[in-house]
Design a protein around this motif. Structure first.
Motif, PDB file in Angstrom:
ATOM      1  N   ALA A  74      41.478  40.445  43.358  1.00 33.98           N
ATOM      2  CA  ALA A  74      41.539  41.835  42.912  1.00 33.98           C
ATOM      3  C   ALA A  74      40.158  42.477  42.909  1.00 33.98           C
ATOM      4  N   SER A  75      40.150  43.776  42.903  1.00 29.88           N
ATOM      5  CA  SER A  75      38.910  44.543  42.928  1.00 29.88           C
ATOM      6  C   SER A  75      38.031  44.246  41.710  1.00 29.88           C
ATOM      7  N   ARG A  76      36.753  44.078  41.953  1.00 24.04           N
ATOM      8  CA  ARG A  76      35.804  43.841  40.858  1.00 24.04           C
ATOM      9  C   ARG A  76      35.708  45.051  39.930  1.00 24.04           C
ATOM     10  N   PHE A  77      36.094  46.226  40.419  1.00 21.34           N
ATOM     11  CA  PHE A  77      36.035  47.425  39.583  1.00 21.34           C
ATOM     12  C   PHE A  77      37.091  47.381  38.482  1.00 21.34           C
ATOM     13  N   ALA A  78      38.072  46.524  38.652  1.00 22.02           N
ATOM     14  CA  ALA A  78      39.085  46.349  37.615  1.00 22.02           C
ATOM     15  C   ALA A  78      38.711  45.268  36.617  1.00 22.02           C
ATOM     16  N   THR A  79      37.868  44.334  37.028  1.00 19.79           N
ATOM     17  CA  THR A  79      37.618  43.157  36.180  1.00 19.79           C
ATOM     18  C   THR A  79      36.193  43.045  35.653  1.00 19.79           C
ATOM     19  N   ASN A  80      35.227  43.620  36.329  1.00 24.33           N
ATOM     20  CA  ASN A  80      33.832  43.519  35.881  1.00 24.33           C
ATOM     21  C   ASN A  80      33.497  44.711  34.988  1.00 24.33           C
ATOM     22  N   ARG A  81      34.010  44.668  33.792  1.00 25.78           N
ATOM     23  CA  ARG A  81      33.810  45.775  32.858  1.00 25.78           C
ATOM     24  C   ARG A  81      33.785  45.237  31.434  1.00 25.78           C
ATOM     25  N   LYS A  82      33.163  45.992  30.566  1.00 25.43           N
ATOM     26  CA  LYS A  82      33.013  45.565  29.174  1.00 25.43           C
ATOM     27  C   LYS A  82      34.354  45.544  28.456  1.00 25.43           C
ATOM     28  N   VAL A  83      35.168  46.574  28.706  1.00 27.11           N
ATOM     29  CA  VAL A  83      36.479  46.679  28.060  1.00 27.11           C
ATOM     30  C   VAL A  83      37.557  46.557  29.128  1.00 27.11           C
ATOM     31  N   LEU A  84      38.194  45.405  29.195  1.00 25.53           N
ATOM     32  CA  LEU A  84      39.210  45.174  30.211  1.00 25.53           C
ATOM     33  C   LEU A  84      40.416  46.086  30.033  1.00 25.53           C
ATOM     34  N   GLY A  85      40.732  46.404  28.792  1.00 29.45           N
ATOM     35  CA  GLY A  85      41.893  47.234  28.516  1.00 29.45           C
ATOM     36  C   GLY A  85      41.796  48.631  29.062  1.00 29.45           C
ATOM     37  N   ASP A  86      40.593  49.041  29.470  1.00 23.99           N
ATOM     38  CA  ASP A  86      40.395  50.381  30.025  1.00 23.99           C
ATOM     39  C   ASP A  86      40.534  50.407  31.543  1.00 23.99           C
ATOM     40  N   ALA A  87      40.994  49.308  32.121  1.00 23.61           N
ATOM     41  CA  ALA A  87      40.991  49.182  33.583  1.00 23.61           C
ATOM     42  C   ALA A  87      42.257  49.700  34.261  1.00 23.61           C
ATOM     43  N   GLY A  88      43.116  50.375  33.531  1.00 28.88           N
ATOM     44  CA  GLY A  88      44.404  50.779  34.078  1.00 28.88           C
ATOM     45  C   GLY A  88      44.328  51.517  35.405  1.00 28.88           C
ATOM     46  N   GLU A  89      43.452  52.491  35.499  1.00 32.39           N
ATOM     47  CA  GLU A  89      43.345  53.274  36.726  1.00 32.39           C
ATOM     48  C   GLU A  89      42.882  52.412  37.891  1.00 32.39           C
ATOM     49  N   SER A  90      41.897  51.543  37.639  1.00 30.30           N
ATOM     50  CA  SER A  90      41.384  50.671  38.697  1.00 30.30           C
ATOM     51  C   SER A  90      42.431  49.640  39.125  1.00 30.30           C
ATOM     52  N   VAL A  91      43.196  49.134  38.170  1.00 31.59           N
ATOM     53  CA  VAL A  91      44.260  48.186  38.493  1.00 31.59           C
ATOM     54  C   VAL A  91      45.286  48.841  39.399  1.00 31.59           C
ATOM     55  N   GLN A  92      45.719  50.034  39.049  1.00 30.73           N
ATOM     56  CA  GLN A  92      46.708  50.734  39.868  1.00 30.73           C
ATOM     57  C   GLN A  92      46.162  51.103  41.241  1.00 30.73           C
ATOM     58  N   ARG A  93      44.902  51.480  41.301  1.00 31.26           N
ATOM     59  CA  ARG A  93      44.307  51.814  42.593  1.00 31.26           C
ATOM     60  C   ARG A  93      44.323  50.593  43.513  1.00 31.26           C
ATOM     61  N   PHE A  94      44.037  49.436  42.947  1.00 34.09           N
ATOM     62  CA  PHE A  94      44.057  48.225  43.754  1.00 34.09           C
ATOM     63  C   PHE A  94      45.479  47.881  44.194  1.00 34.09           C
ATOM     64  N   LEU A  95      46.425  47.930  43.269  1.00 31.95           N
ATOM     65  CA  LEU A  95      47.793  47.534  43.586  1.00 31.95           C
ATOM     66  C   LEU A  95      48.458  48.461  44.592  1.00 31.95           C
ATOM     67  N   THR A  96      47.978  49.688  44.688  1.00 27.52           N
ATOM     68  CA  THR A  96      48.551  50.646  45.637  1.00 27.52           C
ATOM     69  C   THR A  96      47.680  50.821  46.878  1.00 27.52           C
ATOM     70  N   SER A  97      46.717  49.902  47.061  1.00 27.54           N
ATOM     71  CA  SER A  97      45.774  50.030  48.183  1.00 27.54           C
ATOM     72  C   SER A  97      46.346  49.548  49.513  1.00 27.54           C
ATOM     73  N   GLY A  98      47.510  48.908  49.458  1.00 25.33           N
ATOM     74  CA  GLY A  98      48.116  48.412  50.687  1.00 25.33           C
ATOM     75  C   GLY A  98      48.428  46.933  50.665  1.00 25.33           C
ATOM     76  N   ILE A  99      48.154  46.243  49.552  1.00 22.66           N
ATOM     77  CA  ILE A  99      48.376  44.799  49.520  1.00 22.66           C
ATOM     78  C   ILE A  99      49.840  44.437  49.754  1.00 22.66           C
ATOM     79  N   THR A 100      50.754  45.341  49.387  1.00 28.10           N
ATOM     80  CA  THR A 100      52.168  45.020  49.568  1.00 28.10           C
ATOM     81  C   THR A 100      52.583  45.084  51.032  1.00 28.10           C
ATOM     82  N   ARG A 101      51.693  45.554  51.916  1.00 29.52           N
ATOM     83  CA  ARG A 101      51.962  45.477  53.354  1.00 29.52           C
ATOM     84  C   ARG A 101      52.057  44.013  53.801  1.00 29.52           C
ATOM     85  N   LEU A 102      51.518  43.110  52.988  1.00 29.15           N
ATOM     86  CA  LEU A 102      51.630  41.689  53.308  1.00 29.15           C
ATOM     87  C   LEU A 102      53.054  41.181  53.132  1.00 29.15           C
TER      88      LEU A 102
END
Length: 245
Positions: A74-102
């Protein structure tokens, strides 16, 4: 039926060319095609550092055999942060980036945390709640690679177990080796290859073969040989796979 999938991290490395892993006459554009037929899985690392185009995921899907599976970091922008709970937008951006094309070739997603990130039960629970069970109609499997010793806390395992999320086990590395059974699959990364034939001496290779059998009892195992002496990693992965057939 439970499966053991063994692979490497990435596929585009100069150290693997000129007959080391890839045949000397193999064009670089065919390296994934070759690697995916020598092994049963590959962990995509480029996704950790930056976004990939949806067309790239589709291309990777199309170049690999029907029974091949990718793990995706997963994207480091979702995980390399002080407050993980604030990563919602980054998590969704990663999950909708095209990985499900696999499609069915999408294996576990590795959410690798920063080495400095300590276990905070409330924050960790908030982060796990951001990880959905499916995306675009495709079931998702999540794994947490915690790199701080505080995550050896049984409470961290309990939080993951409640969501069927694996805790990545880091073998032969400087990171804490957290051996916790928290999901119906296991995720193991071994990082101790050296410049010897097969990457590990026979007794150490045998140790990982036996450990893989133990871990995989009744569940899928995804095992990746990474870091260490990089040029030896494909040989090590192939040796493990051959021993586990």
């Amino acid at each position: 039926m439970a499966q053991i999938r063994i692979g490497i991290g990435g596929w585009n490395f100069p150290e693997w060319r000129k007959g080391v892993f890839y045949p000397s006459d193999l064009p670089q554009r065919r390296e994934l095609e070759y690697a995916s037929r020598a092994l049963s899985s590959i962990e995509i690392n480029a996704t950790y550092y930056g976004s990939q185009k949806p067309e790239s995921f589709q291309k990777w899907h199309d170049e690999t055999p029907d029974d091949f599976v990718f793990a995706v970091k997963a994207s480091r922008f979702a995980t390399n942060r002080k407050v993980l709970g604030d990563a919602g937008e980054s998590v969704q951006r990663f999950l909708t980036s095209g990985i499900t094309r696999l499609g069915p070739k999408l294996g576990p997603i590795n959410w690798q945390l920063a080495e400095t990130k300590k276990f905070d039960p409330q924050d960790f629970a908030a982060f796990l709640a951001l990880l959905p069970d499916e995306q675009d109609g495709i079931a998702l499997r999540h794994a947490i690679e915690a790199r701080h010793e505080s995550f050896a806390d049984p409470e961290a395992a309990d939080l993951c177990r409640a969501r069927n999320i694996a805790i990545v086990r880091a073998g032969d590395s400087k990171f804490p080796e957290i051996d916790a059974d928290t999901a119906d699959f296991a995720y193991l990364r071994i990082m101790g290859t050296s410049d010897v034939e097969k990457g590990y001496r026979d007794k150490d290779l045998s140790r990982w073969v036996e450990e893989a059998k133990r871990i995989a009892s009744g569940r899928d195992l995804f095992l990746y040989v990474i870091s260490g002496e990089k040029k030896r990693n494909p040989d090590c992965a192939i040796a493990l796979a051959e021993a586990l057939i």
